[in-house]
Design a protein around this motif. Structure first.
Motif, PDB file in Angstrom:
ATOM      1  N   ILE A   1      -1.110  -4.233 -13.208  1.00 34.34           N
ATOM      2  CA  ILE A   1      -0.895  -4.257 -11.758  1.00 34.34           C
ATOM      3  C   ILE A   1      -2.120  -3.670 -11.073  1.00 34.34           C
ATOM      4  CG2 ILE A   1       0.500  -3.414  -9.832  1.00 34.34           C
ATOM      5  CD1 ILE A   1       2.849  -3.194 -11.776  1.00 34.34           C
TER       6      ILE A   1
ATOM      7  N   CYS B   1      -1.758  -4.126  -4.288  1.00 36.50           N
ATOM      8  CA  CYS B   1      -0.291  -4.160  -4.183  1.00 36.50           C
ATOM      9  C   CYS B   1       0.143  -3.622  -2.823  1.00 36.50           C
ATOM     10  CB  CYS B   1       0.314  -3.306  -5.298  1.00 36.50           C
ATOM     11  SG  CYS B   1       2.115  -3.106  -5.162  1.00 36.50           S
TER      12      CYS B   1
ATOM     13  N   LYS C   1       5.893   1.113  -4.795  1.00 37.77           N
ATOM     14  CA  LYS C   1       5.201   0.158  -5.668  1.00 37.77           C
ATOM     15  C   LYS C   1       5.879   0.135  -7.037  1.00 37.77           C
ATOM     16  CE  LYS C   1       0.842   0.484  -3.194  1.00 37.77           C
ATOM     17  NZ  LYS C   1      -0.632   0.593  -3.270  1.00 37.77           N
TER      18      LYS C   1
ATOM     19  N   CYS D   1       4.417 -12.580  -6.684  1.00 31.67           N
ATOM     20  CA  CYS D   1       3.629 -11.530  -6.017  1.00 31.67           C
ATOM     21  C   CYS D   1       2.791 -12.139  -4.895  1.00 31.67           C
ATOM     22  CB  CYS D   1       2.719 -10.811  -7.018  1.00 31.67           C
ATOM     23  SG  CYS D   1       1.704  -9.548  -6.212  1.00 31.67           S
TER      24      CYS D   1
ATOM     25  N   SER E   1      -1.344  -9.514  -7.368  1.00 28.56           N
ATOM     26  CA  SER E   1      -1.747  -8.231  -7.953  1.00 28.56           C
ATOM     27  C   SER E   1      -1.324  -8.037  -9.398  1.00 28.56           C
ATOM     28  CB  SER E   1      -1.171  -7.084  -7.105  1.00 28.56           C
ATOM     29  OG  SER E   1      -1.664  -7.145  -5.789  1.00 28.56           O
TER      30      SER E   1
END
Ligand code: SF4
Length: 62
Positions: A6, A11, A33, A52, A56
């Motif tokens: 990630i 994000c 997150k 997403c 990310s």
């Protein structure tokens, strides 16, 4: 076995991955997150990658 990465810089804490993952791999972190809580349960389906909005997440077979 799959390796999930990630990018926390991009994000936006939309949590689409948390909601979409069929294996409940992600938990919600304190900042909203995703936390990769159960990587061993990952099915490699790439649903999280697809949902997403900021691109990310990457999932790689290792
Ligand atoms: S690839 Fe599929 S099973 Fe693995 S974390 Fe993403 S949504 Fe969950």
């Amino acid at each position: 076995m799959f390796e999930i990465t990630i990018n926390y810089d991009t994000c936006d804490a939309d949590q689409e991955c948390i909601n979409a993952c069929p294996a409940q791999v992600y938990d919600e972190g304190e900042d909203g997150k995703p936390v990769i809580a159960r990587p061993e349960d990952c099915l490699g389906c790439e649903t999280c990658v697809e949902v997403c909005p900021t691109g990310s997440i990457t999932v790689q077979e290792v």
